[in-house]
Design a protein around this motif. Structure first.
Motif, short mmCIF file in Angstrom:
data_model
loop_
_atom_site.label_atom_id
_atom_site.label_comp_id
_atom_site.label_asym_id
_atom_site.label_seq_id
_atom_site.Cartn_x
_atom_site.Cartn_y
_atom_site.Cartn_z
N ARG A 3 0.54 -1.56 0.24
CA ARG A 3 -0.09 -0.11 -0.08
C ARG A 3 0.55 1.13 0.01
NH1 ARG A 3 -3.41 -1.85 5.25
NH2 ARG A 3 -0.67 -1.36 5.89
N ILE A 4 0.48 1.85 -0.69
CA ILE A 4 1.88 3.38 -1.69
C ILE A 4 0.93 4.31 -1.36
CG2 ILE A 4 2.81 4.42 -2.82
CD1 ILE A 4 3.55 1.70 -4.08
N ALA A 5 1.59 5.57 -0.84
CA ALA A 5 1.17 6.41 -0.31
C ALA A 5 2.05 7.49 -1.42
CB ALA A 5 1.22 7.78 0.94
N PHE A 20 1.35 3.88 -13.37
CA PHE A 20 2.49 3.89 -13.91
C PHE A 20 2.47 1.94 -12.41
CE2 PHE A 20 6.69 1.62 -12.59
CZ PHE A 20 7.54 0.96 -13.93
N PHE A 21 2.34 2.35 -11.44
CA PHE A 21 1.96 1.81 -10.43
C PHE A 21 0.78 0.16 -10.60
CE2 PHE A 21 3.88 4.30 -7.04
CZ PHE A 21 5.49 3.90 -7.65
N ALA A 22 -0.47 1.15 -11.15
CA ALA A 22 -1.80 0.24 -11.64
C ALA A 22 -0.67 -0.99 -12.52
CB ALA A 22 -2.18 1.01 -12.53
N ASP A 23 0.17 -1.39 -13.14
CA ASP A 23 0.97 -2.58 -14.49
C ASP A 23 1.59 -3.32 -12.80
OD1 ASP A 23 -0.37 -1.15 -16.55
OD2 ASP A 23 1.72 0.00 -16.50
N GLN A 24 1.70 -3.02 -11.71
CA GLN A 24 1.80 -3.82 -11.21
C GLN A 24 1.53 -4.51 -9.88
OE1 GLN A 24 6.13 -3.52 -11.43
NE2 GLN A 24 5.45 -2.00 -12.42
N MET A 25 1.72 -5.42 -10.01
CA MET A 25 0.41 -6.26 -9.20
C MET A 25 0.76 -6.24 -8.23
SD MET A 25 -1.39 -7.83 -12.11
CE MET A 25 -2.11 -8.82 -11.16
N ASP A 26 1.60 -6.41 -7.13
CA ASP A 26 1.33 -6.26 -5.73
C ASP A 26 1.88 -4.75 -5.45
OD1 ASP A 26 3.78 -5.41 -7.29
OD2 ASP A 26 5.17 -6.60 -5.63
N PHE A 27 1.59 -3.92 -6.14
CA PHE A 27 1.11 -2.60 -5.56
C PHE A 27 -0.56 -1.64 -5.83
CE2 PHE A 27 5.52 -0.71 -7.18
CZ PHE A 27 5.84 -1.45 -6.25
N THR A 28 -0.66 -1.39 -5.02
CA THR A 28 -2.18 0.07 -5.01
C THR A 28 -1.55 0.94 -4.08
OG1 THR A 28 -4.28 -0.54 -4.32
CG2 THR A 28 -2.65 -1.51 -2.51
N VAL A 29 -1.56 1.27 -4.90
CA VAL A 29 -2.03 3.67 -4.32
C VAL A 29 -3.17 3.94 -3.42
CG1 VAL A 29 -2.11 6.15 -5.07
CG2 VAL A 29 -0.66 4.41 -6.29
N LYS A 45 -3.26 7.31 10.40
CA LYS A 45 -4.75 6.82 10.02
C LYS A 45 -3.82 5.01 9.67
CE LYS A 45 -7.44 9.74 6.83
NZ LYS A 45 -7.63 10.41 5.78
N GLY A 46 -2.36 5.27 9.57
CA GLY A 46 -2.08 3.94 9.97
C GLY A 46 -1.85 2.87 8.75
N GLU A 47 -2.79 3.48 7.37
CA GLU A 47 -3.06 2.33 6.59
C GLU A 47 -2.24 2.64 5.50
OE1 GLU A 47 -7.32 2.92 5.47
OE2 GLU A 47 -7.70 2.69 7.55
N VAL A 48 -1.01 2.87 5.80
CA VAL A 48 -0.24 2.76 3.98
C VAL A 48 1.29 1.65 4.44
CG1 VAL A 48 1.32 4.43 5.28
CG2 VAL A 48 1.07 3.81 2.74
N ALA A 114 13.18 0.04 -5.47
CA ALA A 114 13.42 0.41 -4.49
C ALA A 114 12.47 0.12 -3.66
CB ALA A 114 13.83 2.00 -4.56
N ILE A 115 11.07 0.28 -3.86
CA ILE A 115 9.38 0.58 -2.98
C ILE A 115 9.94 -1.00 -2.33
CG2 ILE A 115 7.12 0.13 -2.81
CD1 ILE A 115 6.93 2.34 -4.74
N ARG A 116 9.86 -2.25 -3.55
CA ARG A 116 10.23 -3.51 -2.86
C ARG A 116 11.30 -3.68 -2.15
NH1 ARG A 116 8.48 -5.62 -9.34
NH2 ARG A 116 6.37 -5.77 -8.48
N THR A 117 12.38 -2.82 -1.82
CA THR A 117 13.26 -3.30 -1.37
C THR A 117 12.87 -2.76 -0.30
OG1 THR A 117 14.86 -2.92 -3.40
CG2 THR A 117 15.28 -2.85 -1.18
N VAL A 118 12.39 -1.36 0.66
CA VAL A 118 12.95 -0.71 1.16
C VAL A 118 11.93 -1.55 2.50
CG1 VAL A 118 13.39 2.06 1.13
CG2 VAL A 118 10.62 0.85 0.47
N CYS A 119 10.05 -2.11 1.67
CA CYS A 119 9.33 -2.40 2.59
C CYS A 119 9.85 -3.69 2.30
CB CYS A 119 8.24 -2.45 1.18
SG CYS A 119 7.11 -0.94 1.08
N ARG A 120 10.85 -4.96 2.53
CA ARG A 120 11.49 -5.92 2.75
C ARG A 120 12.10 -4.94 4.06
NH1 ARG A 120 11.81 -7.61 -1.96
NH2 ARG A 120 14.35 -6.78 -2.40
N GLY A 121 12.10 -3.26 4.57
CA GLY A 121 12.88 -3.63 5.99
C GLY A 121 14.44 -2.93 5.11
#
Length: 209
Positions: A3-5, A20-29, A45-48, A114-121
């Motif tokens: 979940r991306i903001a 662009f992110f709409a083409d990524q199966m594991d991304f949702t804005v 809100k804590g939902e990102v 980069a998004i996938r990398t940082v989401c893995r901590g």
């Protein structure tokens, strides 16, 4: 799903990234914001899962927002996507809690990586930034602004843009005396004597536009 903001004051940038992110199966804005204050509302809100944020925004900038987000949600990844080249801000913001730093001229696929990398901590560090970090650790000449603390950098950039100490105190929820103390520290570390010197330094080093 990740979940991306998206936080950027340019609507076209937000629209382009969303498409662009709409083409990524594991991304949702799940949220968008045009300044740092709205970014904080999203965090509350804590939902990102990750914040993709610009630096230069009106009012509450990305630099201000990064400090506030780190205080409220220290484990939430914040990936900086900026129009400023890496050498201007990357190492400073990484030290102050950013999960990664990318220039807007980068390949869109690198943003996905980069998004996938940082989401893995993990931190996302480009080869250029890694080289600059290595140079700073090796005792090379470090730009004066990279020696500033998180709060000092915030005060420095606001002063460089001409903001009055009283206004800063209100917007940063600090006393005028505290802001003045930070200003004094900034002047000492930067070896400068006036606000106009700060502005000149910031413009010369591409830290403000």
């Amino acid at each position: 799903m990740i979940r991306i903001a998206i936080v950027d004051d340019h609507a076209m940038v937000r629209v382009g990234l969303r498409h662009f992110f709409a083409d990524q199966m594991d991304f949702t804005v799940v949220a968008e914001a045009c300044n740092g204050r709205e970014a904080l509302d999203i965090v509350r809100k804590g939902e990102v899962d990750v914040i993709l944020m610009d630096i230069s925004m009106p009012g509450h900038s990305g630099v201000d927002a990064l400090a506030a987000i780190r205080a409220r949600a220290p484990d939430l990844p914040v990936l900086i996507l900026s129009g400023f080249p890496e050498e201007h801000y990357a190492t400073t913001l990484l030290r102050q809690g950013a999960s990664g730093y990318l220039n807007k001229d980068c390949d869109p696929e690198e943003i996905v990586k980069a998004i996938r990398t940082v989401c893995r901590g993990r931190k996302y560090i480009t080869a250029g930034v890694a080289e600059r970090l290595a140079e700073s650790l090796g005792g090379g000449d470090t730009p004066l602004h990279e020696q500033l603390s998180e709060r000092e950098l915030q005060v420095f950039l606001r002063l460089a843009k001409g903001e009055a100490v009283g206004n800063m105190a209100i917007s940063m929820s600090l006393s005028v005396k505290t802001v003045s103390t930070y200003r004094t520290r900034v002047m000492e570390k930067m070896r400068l004597e006036s606000n106009s010197d700060l502005t000149y330094y910031a413009l010369k080093n591409g830290l403000i536009q």
